[in-house]
Design an enzyme around this catalytic site. Structure first.
Site, PDB file in Angstrom:
ATOM      1  N   THR A  97      -7.699  -8.711  -5.548  1.00 59.92           N
ATOM      2  CA  THR A  97      -8.468  -9.133  -6.725  1.00 59.92           C
ATOM      3  C   THR A  97      -8.710 -10.639  -6.717  1.00 59.92           C
ATOM      4  OG1 THR A  97      -6.384  -9.168  -7.920  1.00 59.92           O
ATOM      5  CG2 THR A  97      -7.792  -7.283  -8.272  1.00 59.92           C
ATOM      6  N   ASP A 393       0.610  -2.580  -6.393  1.00 68.29           N
ATOM      7  CA  ASP A 393      -0.266  -3.085  -5.330  1.00 68.29           C
ATOM      8  C   ASP A 393       0.124  -2.471  -3.990  1.00 68.29           C
ATOM      9  OD1 ASP A 393      -1.409  -4.648  -7.210  1.00 68.29           O
ATOM     10  OD2 ASP A 393      -0.899  -6.577  -6.311  1.00 68.29           O
TER      11      ASP A 393
END
Ligand code: ADP
Ligand code: MG
Length: 544
Positions: A97, A393
């Site tokens: 991100t 993640d």
């Protein structure tokens, strides 16, 4: 967890009601870049943390780009587009991100410069689109394959996503790989298939992977068995309580009972008691030895459950009931009297574990093998939350790699290779688009640049050395060893990322950039209502 920060970021001149043409484009670029720049210093394993303080004074300390962008109140539409880049990246790939936001910011910065030099936004959009298409093609070519059985490589992928965010990567990375291995049949939906539970108290290294479900509850009564093998499970959306006094199933109405004497009351109690007992007898007779309820279990019901050797768990969340239902095959029933044998679920073992006040219920050896849970242990709630973010993640990147079967080298390796080859390609395109394609290549170089900068390395030297290595044909895998300031083979160094993360990054950033560049007219409405009244939540004004 701190709430939304309500002080809006003011990025534009509020006195201007109508901005047109290049001024509008430049204004939008400035706003979007301001947001992108907020996360730059958090990028990479040595990135710094940001402290976010909300109006209530709650503090969140985070190093995660997506969390920061989710929490700051961004008001300008083009700045919101940058926040959307992070959201899309998170949704589609689960990692990368910050990189995608940095890249979008750099694309915009360079677009702004080109517009200043007289290049039309449409030409820049065309050039960026060509460069993106070429980048996907190059990325396809440099990606290498991985199989679900390549445990070491998958562990490196998990560790790369976690490093800098969580300590104890060495323990946690293999757990993430094992979790994905357990659910890898068919599509992998990390969000639904892997449950993450918090347990404050032990050390991070004690974090466990359970093949089954763990719920954050305990038995309602200590006299109930702690452990049941060959569990037969009933799931109730109601509770086990006096029906006449308690809530009716569905929680809607209560029966009205008029009592005229103490005896009458006693009779009523006795009647209710025996009704509950017979309900519990029916459960026991069809083989139930564990019952999970969404509502409460009265004390007298508890003692009768104890008598019949049944574990009772009350106030179980709806989402947990559904998870148990999926894992064990049990049907969720609203009223205890309607439970039949065919509604029961099965699990090899149901067991309560953990210290007092930190008990968890483990449901393992379930009929559906696609349910796994990670119980995150850590000293404080904050530590556990940070670990949970890192695990999310890591689970996502391992899932990406297993689903696509392709990976690329991290540490700036693939970005620099893309930059060099996109630049070669620019020369073949010519015209003004060439300028935009070169700008795209420069923006890609900013990713290794930011990694080096955040690690306190000499950025110009590092990026130059990295480029020379790639130009010399050493291979697309060479990137920055940020701890030693050397250029090394990232596969050998264990810094590896899924192809999906990089592929999505190119797409989300380019899409957002071209969207912002297309707007050339900005109209402002009245600004006066913008300041919220004390105690009132600020409105989401789309003023431009
Ligand atoms: P993002 O939000 O974009 O995932 P991160 O802060 O997680 O940002 O940083 C990811 C970047 O850090 C990736 O480019 C990755 O290749 C790089 N990286 C991770 N571990 C290392 C390492 N040990 N050495 C060099 N780069 C690393
Ligand atoms: Mg990351």
């Amino acid at each position: 967890m701190a709430g939304q920060i309500t002080q809006p970021m003011v990025l534009i001149d509020p006195s201007k009601a109508h901005v047109h043409g290049n001024d509008a484009v430049q204004m939008n670029i400035t706003a979007a870049m301001a947001v992108a720049n907020t996360v730059k210093s958090t990028f990479g394993p040595s990135g710094l943390d940001k402290m976010l303080v909300d109006v209530a004074g709650d503090v969140t300390i985070t190093n995660d780009g997506e969390t920061i962008l989710r929490k700051i109140a961004v008001e300008h539409p083009s700045a919101k587009t940058i926040v959307a880049v992070a959201n899309t990246q998170e949704k589609e790939a689960g990692d990368g991100t910050t990189a995608s936001v940095i890249f979008a910011g750099e694309l915009l910065k360079r677009a702004g410069k080109l517009i200043g030099e007289g290049v039309h936004p449409t030409t820049i959009i065309a050039g960026y689109k060509l460069a993106e298409a070429k980048s996907h093609e190059i990325l396809d070519g440099i990606a290498t394959s991985v199989t679900a059985d390549d445990r070491d490589l998958l562990c490196s992928i998990a560790a790369t996503a976690m490093v800098g965010k969580a300590v104890a990567c060495d323990t946690l990375a293999p757990l993430c790989v094992d979790a994905i291995q357990m659910i890898r049949n068919g599509t992998i939906d990390v969000f639904n298939d892997v449950m993450i539970r918090h347990s404050v108290g032990k050390r991070i290294e004690d974090t466990e992977l359970i093949h089954g479900i763990v719920i954050d509850k305990s038995r309602v009564n200590d006299a109930m068995p702690k452990r049941v093998k060959g569990a037969r499970i009933a799931l109730l959306t109601s509770g086990i309580e006096y029906r006449k006094f308690g809530k009716m199933p569905g929680g809607k109405s209560k029966d009205k009972v008029k009592i005229h004497s103490a005896d009458e009351l006693q009779n009523l109690y006795d009647g209710e008691e025996s009704a509950i007992r017979s309900d519990i007898d029916v459960l026991a007779d069809i083989g139930v030895n564990v019952v999970f309820c969404a509502q409460s279990i009265t004390e007298s019901s508890q003692s009768y459950l104890v008598k019949r050797g049944i574990i009772g768990v009350a106030r179980v969340k709806d989402a947990d009931l559904e998870a148990i239902s999926r894992a064990t095959g049990a049907t969720i029933i609203s009223n205890i009297v309607d439970v039949e044998e065919r509604d029961l679920g099965a699990a090899g073992l149901v067991e309560e574990k953990g210290a007092e006040d930190e008990e968890l219920i483990y449901i393992t050896d379930c009929t559906d093998p696609k349910t796994v849970s990670l119980v995150v242990h850590g000293g404080t709630e904050h530590v556990v939350e940070v670990i949970e973010g890192a695990l999310n993640d890591a689970l996502r990147v391992v899932a990406d790699a297993v689903m696509d079967g392709t990976v690329v080298a991290g540490g700036g390796a693939c970005e620099i290779e893309l930059a060099l080859r996109v630049r070669d390609y620019a020369a073949t395109v010519g015209g003004k688009e060439q300028l935009a394609i070169n700008a795209f290549a420069e923006a890609l170089e900013e990713i290794p640049h930011a990694l080096a900068e955040n690690s306190g390395l000499d950025t110009t030297n590092m990026v130059t050395a990295l480029k020379s290595k790639h130009i010399a044909g050493a291979g697309a895998a060479f990137g920055i060893d940020i701890y030693n300031g050397e250029i090394v083979d990232m596969y050998a160094h264990g810094v590896i990322e899924p192809f999906r993360v990089k592929n999505q990054l190119l797409k989300s950033a380019t899409d957002a950039t071209t969207m912002i560049l297309r707007v050339d007219d900005v109209l402002a409405s009245e600004r006066k209502e913008l300041t919220p009244a004390p105690g009132q939540a600020p409105h989401d004004y789309d003023r431009f």
